[in-house]
Design an enzyme around this catalytic site. Structure first.
Site, PDB file in Angstrom:
ATOM      1  N   LYS A  39     -48.552  43.764   8.383  1.00  0.00           N
ATOM      2  CA  LYS A  39     -49.467  42.639   8.623  1.00  0.00           C
ATOM      3  C   LYS A  39     -49.421  42.211  10.091  1.00  0.00           C
ATOM      4  O   LYS A  39     -50.458  41.953  10.706  1.00  0.00           O
ATOM      5  CB  LYS A  39     -49.097  41.465   7.693  1.00  0.00           C
ATOM      6  CG  LYS A  39     -49.415  41.771   6.229  1.00  0.00           C
ATOM      7  CD  LYS A  39     -48.768  40.823   5.235  1.00  0.00           C
ATOM      8  CE  LYS A  39     -49.039  41.334   3.804  1.00  0.00           C
ATOM      9  NZ  LYS A  39     -48.390  40.540   2.761  1.00  0.00           N
TER      10      LYS A  39
ATOM     11  N   GLN B 183     -44.707  35.271   2.050  1.00  0.00           N
ATOM     12  CA  GLN B 183     -44.526  36.569   1.398  1.00  0.00           C
ATOM     13  C   GLN B 183     -43.759  36.400   0.084  1.00  0.00           C
ATOM     14  O   GLN B 183     -42.698  35.783   0.052  1.00  0.00           O
ATOM     15  CB  GLN B 183     -43.766  37.512   2.352  1.00  0.00           C
ATOM     16  CG  GLN B 183     -43.597  38.917   1.830  1.00  0.00           C
ATOM     17  CD  GLN B 183     -44.925  39.661   1.688  1.00  0.00           C
ATOM     18  OE1 GLN B 183     -45.789  39.620   2.558  1.00  0.00           O
ATOM     19  NE2 GLN B 183     -45.092  40.343   0.563  1.00  0.00           N
TER      20      GLN B 183
ATOM     21  N   ASP C 286     -53.877  34.020   1.660  1.00  0.00           N
ATOM     22  CA  ASP C 286     -53.889  34.908   0.499  1.00  0.00           C
ATOM     23  C   ASP C 286     -54.885  34.501  -0.576  1.00  0.00           C
ATOM     24  O   ASP C 286     -55.094  35.239  -1.538  1.00  0.00           O
ATOM     25  CB  ASP C 286     -52.488  34.889  -0.142  1.00  0.00           C
ATOM     26  CG  ASP C 286     -51.638  36.058   0.322  1.00  0.00           C
ATOM     27  OD1 ASP C 286     -52.213  37.092   0.682  1.00  0.00           O
ATOM     28  OD2 ASP C 286     -50.402  35.918   0.313  1.00  0.00           O
TER      29      ASP C 286
END
Ligand code: NAP
Length: 294
Positions: free
Chosen positions: A48, A92, A115
């Site tokens: 990422k 995460q 997200d």
């Protein structure tokens, strides 16, 4: 048989983002929070950060200790919510067991939710309003559009009902006017349900579980699964012996990689199918949020 190439779709998604980033007054800012040292999470986060750098997105990695409490992690997210140069925040998963993951995900400001997992954004998605969307299913929709796979009026079957893949996938397919069935571990006669699908999305996390009998002739098969297997005999049975011998293990999807070739008209291979799309859609969500903030 058409192989649906996720790398080509990713390249196109990223190429479209570049001019949008150049038009902004300052680079979009993405903050990734990685708690502890889970090896798989470290690999994902590295990917990422690298993708951000290549695109001209400012990114930073925040690494609280494995032992952090829910309250201390809430304070970390709260500070990121306040910082004006941070447009998007990604925590995460998985988090260590002592941390209340739901509270953490819900503490991310909805307008910084990289997200698309915040309940407010899930609600926007269900209502068909613009908002950050779960990256993997959003990437799959982009891929189906890129390859002009018809969705309108078609029967789609999604195997898996997780909050990050199965449920949002089903909702996004409904928005494309597909007729959608969601299957899960309590579904009776899964093979029969799957066999009705024009578009079959397998997101159950069981390596090579979806065999030929699940697949209608001519179906488009999207394989979301990613399981690393350490059993050479199994790898050999599904045509992955060479990969196994090279790497000591094999990355296997939820769809039987040999049997799908006999039945489907289009298929996303593992690796190289759905995998590359997730980070591309994270970049896309980050740029959308930055545009909104500026
Ligand atoms: P998950 O949270 O474990 O959910 C799995 C779902 O599959 C559950 O809804 C479960 O049903 C269902 N299921 C399990 N076994 C089944 C069976 N035998 N028959 C029918 N349904 C069954 O997994 P996830 O996070 O959605 O991920 C699914 C897979 O996608 C994993 O392999 C994961 O690694 C992969 N993945 C890949 C990407 C990518 O970027 N390529 C991104 C995310 C996930 P119940 O609800 O009844 O338990």
């Amino acid at each position: 048989m058409l192989i649906l190439d996720g790398t080509a779709v990713r390249t196109e998604i990223l190429a479209r983002l570049k001019p949008r980033i150049e038009k902004l007054r300052r680079p979009p800012g993405l903050s990734v929070v990685l708690v502890g040292h889970d090896p798989a999470s470290e690999i994902y986060v590295r990917g990422k950060i690298k993708a951000s750098a290549e695109l001209g997105i400012y990114s930073e990695k925040i690494t609280p200790p494995e032992s952090i409490s829910t309250d201390d992690l809430l304070a970390v997210v709260c500070e990121l919510n306040r910082r004006p140069e941070i447009d998007a925040i990604l925590v995460q998963m998985p988090l260590p067991h002592q941390v209340d993951s739901r509270r953490i995900l819900e503490s991310v400001a909805p307008d910084k939710d990289a997200d698309g997992f915040h309940p407010v954004n899930v609600g926007h998605m269900v209502a068909g309003r613009p908002a950050p969307r779960a990256c993997t299913p959003a990437g799959i929709i982009q891929m189906l559009k890129y390859y002009r796979v018809p969705m309108d009026g078609r029967r789609a079957v999604v195997v898996g009902r997780s909050d990050i893949v199965g449920k949002p996938m089903a909702m996004m397919l409904v928005q494309e006017n597909a007729t959608v069935t969601i299957c899960h571990s309590r579904t009776f006669n899964l093979a029969e349900e799957c066999h009705r699908a024009d578009i079959l999305v397998a997101a159950l996390g069981r390596p090579a579980y979806i065999t030929g009998e699940f697949i209608a002739p001519g179906a488009t098969v999207v394989d979301v699964g990613q399981s690393r297997i350490a059993d050479r005999a199994f790898a050999e049975r599904i045509g992955k012996a060479a990969e196994f011998d090279r790497k000591g293990s094999a990355l296997v999807g939820d769809v039987h990689p040999l049997e799908v070739l006999q039945r489907a008209s289009a298929y996303t291979p593992v690796p190289g199918g759905v995998g590359p799309l997730t980070i591309a859609m994270l970049m896309s969500n980050t740029v959308d949020l930055a545009e909104r903030h500026q």
